[in-house]
Write an enzyme that holds these catalytic residues in place. Structure first.
Site, PDB file in Angstrom:
ATOM      1  N   GLU A 162     -12.239 -72.473  27.678  1.00  0.00           N
ATOM      2  CA  GLU A 162     -13.641 -72.796  27.364  1.00  0.00           C
ATOM      3  C   GLU A 162     -14.591 -72.489  28.529  1.00  0.00           C
ATOM      4  O   GLU A 162     -15.215 -73.378  29.091  1.00  0.00           O
ATOM      5  CB  GLU A 162     -13.766 -74.250  26.932  1.00  0.00           C
ATOM      6  CG  GLU A 162     -13.098 -74.530  25.607  1.00  0.00           C
ATOM      7  CD  GLU A 162     -13.518 -75.858  24.981  1.00  0.00           C
ATOM      8  OE1 GLU A 162     -14.286 -76.615  25.611  1.00  0.00           O
ATOM      9  OE2 GLU A 162     -13.098 -76.126  23.846  1.00  0.00           O
TER      10      GLU A 162
ATOM     11  N   GLU B 233      -7.378 -75.069  19.954  1.00  0.00           N
ATOM     12  CA  GLU B 233      -7.737 -76.492  19.898  1.00  0.00           C
ATOM     13  C   GLU B 233      -8.501 -76.754  18.616  1.00  0.00           C
ATOM     14  O   GLU B 233      -9.369 -75.960  18.224  1.00  0.00           O
ATOM     15  CB  GLU B 233      -8.666 -76.924  21.050  1.00  0.00           C
ATOM     16  CG  GLU B 233      -8.009 -77.063  22.384  1.00  0.00           C
ATOM     17  CD  GLU B 233      -8.973 -77.600  23.450  1.00  0.00           C
ATOM     18  OE1 GLU B 233      -9.955 -78.307  23.105  1.00  0.00           O
ATOM     19  OE2 GLU B 233      -8.743 -77.291  24.630  1.00  0.00           O
TER      20      GLU B 233
HETATM   21  C1  FCB Z   1     -12.549 -79.413  24.536  1.00  0.00           C
HETATM   22  C2  FCB Z   1     -11.722 -79.384  25.810  1.00  0.00           C
HETATM   23  C3  FCB Z   1     -10.571 -80.353  25.810  1.00  0.00           C
HETATM   24  C4  FCB Z   1     -10.942 -81.664  25.155  1.00  0.00           C
HETATM   25  C5  FCB Z   1     -11.555 -81.444  23.805  1.00  0.00           C
HETATM   26  C6  FCB Z   1     -11.890 -82.712  23.052  1.00  0.00           C
HETATM   27  O1  FCB Z   1     -13.837 -78.980  24.811  1.00  0.00           O
HETATM   28  O2  FCB Z   1     -11.214 -78.092  26.038  1.00  0.00           O
HETATM   29  O3  FCB Z   1     -10.131 -80.512  27.133  1.00  0.00           O
HETATM   30  O4  FCB Z   1     -11.746 -82.398  25.991  1.00  0.00           O
HETATM   31  O5  FCB Z   1     -12.718 -80.659  23.945  1.00  0.00           O
END
Ligand code: FCB
Length: 442
Positions: free
Chosen positions: A169, A352
């Site tokens: 990210e 994610e």
């Molecule tokens: C993302 C992050 C991860 C976690 C999630 C909820 O932005 O990469 O580390 O905090 O959100």
């Protein structure tokens, strides 16, 4: 949501979970680990809720075997984790820390024994403090130090780990750290932010070259946060402009530079003073996959209080929300998956996706279960419509340290009792395990 939960994902699809080093490892002062910028931020007043820190977190450094066994029990076939740069290079560069390198050897070997494919991410926000003291990401040198660190990891783990991500990210940590002043190192300055953006992109490109050279048969990607960015009021041109700028900063500045070789229009002119001849070619290196972190559509409207003038807006009142207020819209997820394929032409792994709650207690989490079910169904719809999606990693395996939010927001499919460190799979974990079994025809 029209979700078809009976959709069969292709054979070989990865079903996994994601974590990151600072959020779960703990052992912050053990076995020679150096301090990171998050250790520093956590010690500053009023930066993290309840003054919490990652010092102990989920104690994964000592309990990794139990965590690997949990994943095996759930039937996961892939696990995405990050290496803590300050654990392997306590000062960020120079001397390596043998004990830190050994820890990831043990973790990787346990995963392989459990037939879980390791997906290693080199950077999930925990820059060594020693490098911050030399300018951090606002200094161009940090890109080179990142490449050196990548080489240490590639040489050590490249025989066993084939799936590598450079950075997690890019946009989120640079925005929060250098523009919104919330994430470590807690700066709000447009020029510093622009420099950090460009240097992080350079680090990615240099890291890709190192991994390509040192990991035989490696599959190399980068992990981007892409969230549909909408104006709070679509009839208001200022809201539309705010959303368009936010979209460039959040969604486009990194993948466009890395995969298309240019910055998006609003950012291009502003970042130019920091771009040297040849830089775009250094950044735009061929990679093998696009890692997508996706949670929720975002709404934007102007905000004079932030260095970019574009800020958060409210989602429509009738938009369903998670327990921590994030909008829920699985169709946005489906559309992002389809759009990414067209724009960047790479296979996508969802690295994610998950549901946060500050109110759930224990292991009863019907809302997370429903979220995962609906988002996975939306991913199935994207595949049916032609998207090349090859894996899904839920965020997160464990409840963990949620950055500025401390331990109150829980994202795990496995509950962690922070008093005892007991792990207990939640209902959502049992559902996910059954779902994976069903997909495999077990
Ligand atoms: C993302 C992050 C991860 C976690 C999630 C909820 O932005 O990469 O580390 O905090 O959100």
């Amino acid at each position: 949501m029209t979700g078809r939960s009976d959709f069969r994902f292709p054979p070989g699809f990865r079903w996994g979970a994601s974590t990151s080093a600072y959020q779960i490892e703990g052992a912050a002062n053990e076995d020679g680990r150096g301090p990171s910028i998050w250790d520093t931020l956590c010690r500053m007043k009023d930066r993290v809720d309840n003054g919490e820190t990652g010092d102990v977190a989920c104690d994964h450094y000592h309990r990794y075997r139990e965590d690997v066994a949990l994943m095996r029990g759930l039937g996961l076939n892939a696990y995405r984790f990050s290496v803590a740069w300050p654990r392997v290079l306590p000062r960020g560069r120079g001397a390596v820390n043998a004990a830190g390198l050994d820890f990831y050897d043990r973790l990787i070997d346990s995963l392989l024994e459990a037939e879980i494919e390791p997906w290693l991410c080199l950077y999930h926000w925990d820059l060594p403090q020693a490098l911050q003291d030399l300018g951090g990401w606002a200094s161009r040198d940090t890109a080179g130090w990142f490449a050196d660190y990548a080489a240490v990891c590639a040489r050590r783990y490249g025989d066993r780990v084939k799936n590598w991500a450079t950075i997690n990210e890019f946009s989120v940590f640079t925005l929060f750290a250098y523009a919104f002043g919330a994430g470590a190192p807690g700066i709000s300055d447009r020029q510093e932010h622009l420099k950090a953006m460009h240097h992080v992109n350079l680090a990615h490109g240099a890291g890709v070259d190192v991994l390509r050279a040192l990991v035989p048969g490696g599959s190399i990607g980068a992990v981007h946060s892409v969230q549909t960015c909408r104006p709070e009021d679509p009839a208001n041109p200022e809201h539309c402009e705010s959303a368009a700028l936010f979209d460039e900063l959040w969604n486009l500045a990194f993948p466009d530079a890395q995969l298309l070789g240019h910055y998006p229009p609003r950012i291009a002119a502003l970042i130019e003073p920091y771009v040297q001849a040849g830089d775009m070619a250094r950044i735009c290196r061929p990679i093998d996959w696009f890692g997508l972190n996706h949670y929720a559509p975002m709404y934007s409207k102007p905000d004079d209080g932030n260095v970019w003038g574009c800020g958060w807006g409210a989602a429509p009142d009738d938009m369903p929300r998670t327990d921590i207020g994030w909008p829920m819209d699985p169709t946005a997820f489906r559309d992002v998956l389809l759009d990414l394929g067209k724009r960047y032409r790479l296979p996508v792994y969802v690295t994610e996706n998950g549901f946060g709650s500050k109110t759930e207690t224990g292991t009863d989490d019907p809302r997370r279960l429903a979220y995962l079910r609906d988002y996975i169904a939306a991913m199935g719809e994207a595949l049916m419509a032609g998207a090349d999606v090859r894996g899904y990693f839920v965020w997160s395996l464990l409840d963990n340290f949620e950055w500025n939010g401390g331990y109150a927001p829980r994202f795990g499919i496995v509950h962690v009792d922070y008093e005892t460190q007991a792990r207990t799979p939640k209902e959502s974990a049992r559902w996910y395990a059954d779902f994976i079994r069903g997909q495999r025809g077990v």
